[in-house]
Design an enzyme around this catalytic site. Structure first.
Site, mmCIF file in Angstrom:
data_model
loop_
_atom_site.group_PDB
_atom_site.id
_atom_site.type_symbol
_atom_site.label_atom_id
_atom_site.label_comp_id
_atom_site.label_asym_id
_atom_site.label_seq_id
_atom_site.Cartn_x
_atom_site.Cartn_y
_atom_site.Cartn_z
ATOM 1 N N CYS A 62 0.613 -0.862 -0.142
ATOM 2 C CA CYS A 62 -0.062 0.170 0.318
ATOM 3 C C CYS A 62 1.365 1.116 -0.299
ATOM 4 C CB CYS A 62 -1.046 -0.070 1.979
ATOM 5 S SG CYS A 62 -0.553 0.080 3.108
ATOM 6 N N HIS A 114 -1.407 1.733 7.629
ATOM 7 C CA HIS A 114 -2.185 1.142 5.826
ATOM 8 C C HIS A 114 -2.091 2.988 5.574
ATOM 9 C CE1 HIS A 114 -3.800 -0.132 2.664
ATOM 10 N NE2 HIS A 114 -5.365 0.838 2.885
#
Length: 475
Positions: A113, A425
């Site tokens: 990510c 994230h």
């Protein structure tokens, strides 16, 4: 059930059944099917006047074979479309992208990510995509290493693929070459690839492209880079020693401004101002020993796209990892860096800034007076626009018909959720040409409200801005 005949205009409909157990509205619906006259337009003459929708058939004395008269205008007959409906999935991929309003997402290939969010932010820069498209497979210069060349080609091909698809894209080739060029992104733990720092990925990719996307200016021996033109920030630094009185000036080029975060910092402007001053220890030639020097920086060259990094991570020895500063630091949708510029650059910015104010006044319907005696700045007659040209020095304020103003609009935010740079994230929030904001959460893009973008300022465990990218407002 009695049957009646109904006369409408020149037509007579025979043996129309009336179900007296149902209200007259049902009968009118039958006539609508025969004549095309909607029930609300029907005027049917019966005993005692017009037939009402809720009348009682028993009181109307309808007899078998009775003739009724109806008046009313029928609806226009709906013509079948010349072309049948076209569904989104039947359109070519390129047209689907236009209809959807944003490009494709990127599959997460295992803790990638950090890479996906970086790519989505940079993919939003059309001038960078133009520079990449002009880079050929055989365009490698003699000073460029093989993996830098291959990474540039992979970036070009991936950006083109994103523009042509609405379905998620798997960046396999790009990731493979990225890990070969920069092995730190191939680190593993217990057999799985580790999460990495998005800022490191951004910086390394920016450096690679700055080396590969070069063009030689015929009027100069200096090789100009598209990346420096688009993202390069020039500094003039004053280094001063209070103890010895030594003073020197040096030029520096970077690709991002740093927003330092402390207990006193509540806003991006404050953090940027703090980052322009620092202290360093180095050898003093006049004292013959080490001494403390003060360093003050001013912006001397402005880019088309201004990158700001929030310095949220620091190395924590106790845990042996990058810890995160969660403090809330607000940032604006519009950023003015005029106060951070050198005196020389400020002077160059005055005319474009005044021209921009006049353009915005015209948009608001405010009359502009061009011949004010107190106006000492010679304002050029400009028209608003943008340029995709590349290869010009980033310090040049005038670029053909386009001039930088020192005012920037937020176009992308890379955020992080979690307590450590190497975990959690990363996602990208990108503004489209339509003004709509899209959240690229790996392979799942979604529309967002603009008012929610500035709420990513930190203070908790929710997503908070790590890198902001601003686009120059020009005239």
């Amino acid at each position: 059930m009695p049957t009646v005949s109904v006369k409408w205009q020149k037509e007579v409909f025979q043996a129309v059944e009336i179900d007296t157990s149902q209200p007259p509205l049902v009968f009118k619906c039958q006539l609508y099917a025969l004549t095309g006259v909607p029930p609300e337009r029907q005027k049917i003459m019966v005993k005692g006047g017009l037939l009402k929708d809720d009348a009682d058939w028993a009181t109307l004395g309808i007899k078998e074979g009775q003739k009724l008269m109806m008046m009313g205008t029928a609806d226009e007959i709906v013509k079948a479309p010349e072309k049948g409906p076209v569904f989104m999935e039947d359109l070519p991929e390129e047209e689907q992208v236009v209809q959807v309003g944003h490009s494709a997402g990127l599959y997460n290939l295992g803790n990638t990510c950090y890479m996906n969010s970086t790519l989505q932010c940079l993919h939003s820069v059309p001038e960078l995509k133009s520079a990449l498209l002009s880079y050929t497979n055989s365009g490698r210069n003699t000073e460029l290493d093989q993996y830098s060349h291959l990474l540039t080609v992979a970036t070009r091909d991936l950006f083109s693929e994103l523009d042509k698809n609405v379905k998620p894209v798997a960046p396999l080739q790009f990731l493979s070459i990225l890990r070969k060029k920069y092995p730190q992104f191939a680190q593993q733990h217990n057999g799985s690839y580790m999460q990495q720092d998005a800022e490191e990925c951004w910086t390394q990719l920016m450096y690679t492209l700055s080396q590969s996307l070069r063009s030689t200016d015929s009027d100069s021996s200096e090789a100009l880079t598209a990346v420096k033109t688009l993202f390069g920030i020039g500094f003039v630094n004053r280094v001063f020693c209070a103890e010895s009185g030594e003073e020197s000036f040096e030029n520096e080029s970077v690709y991002a401004l740093k927003c330092h975060i402390s207990q006193e910092i509540n806003h991006l402007h404050e953090g940027l101002k703090c980052g322009l001053k620092s202290e360093l220890e180095k050898t003093s030639t006049s004292l013959g020993r080490s001494a403390m020097f003060s360093k003050e920086s001013r912006i001397s060259e402005l880019p088309r796209y201004l990158t700001v990094q929030f310095v949220r991570f620091f190395w924590k020895r106790e845990t042996n990892q990058k810890a995160k500063i969660l403090r809330k630091v607000d940032y604006p949708l519009e950023l003015d860096v005029y106060d951070f510029c050198s005196d020389e650059l400020r002077q160059k910015l005055q005319a474009p800034r005044q021209a921009l104010r006049e353009l915005e006044d015209v948009k608001l319907g405010i009359k502009v007076e061009n011949n004010k005696k107190e106006n000492k700045v010679d304002v050029p007659k400009l028209k608003e626009g943008s340029s995709n040209e590349i290869g010009e020095p980033s310090g040049v304020i005038e670029r053909g018909k386009v001039q930088l103003t020192g005012i920037y609009d937020l176009v992308a935010v890379l955020t992080h959720k979690g307590r450590s740079a190497d975990s959690g994230h990363y996602v990208a929030w990108v503004k489209q040409d339509t003004g709509k904001w899209i959240l690229f959460d790996d392979d799942n893009p979604s529309t967002q409200r603009e008012e929610d973008i500035t709420k990513l300022s930190g203070g908790g465990d929710w997503h908070m801005a790590y890198i902001c990218m601003y686009k120059a407002r020009v005239v």
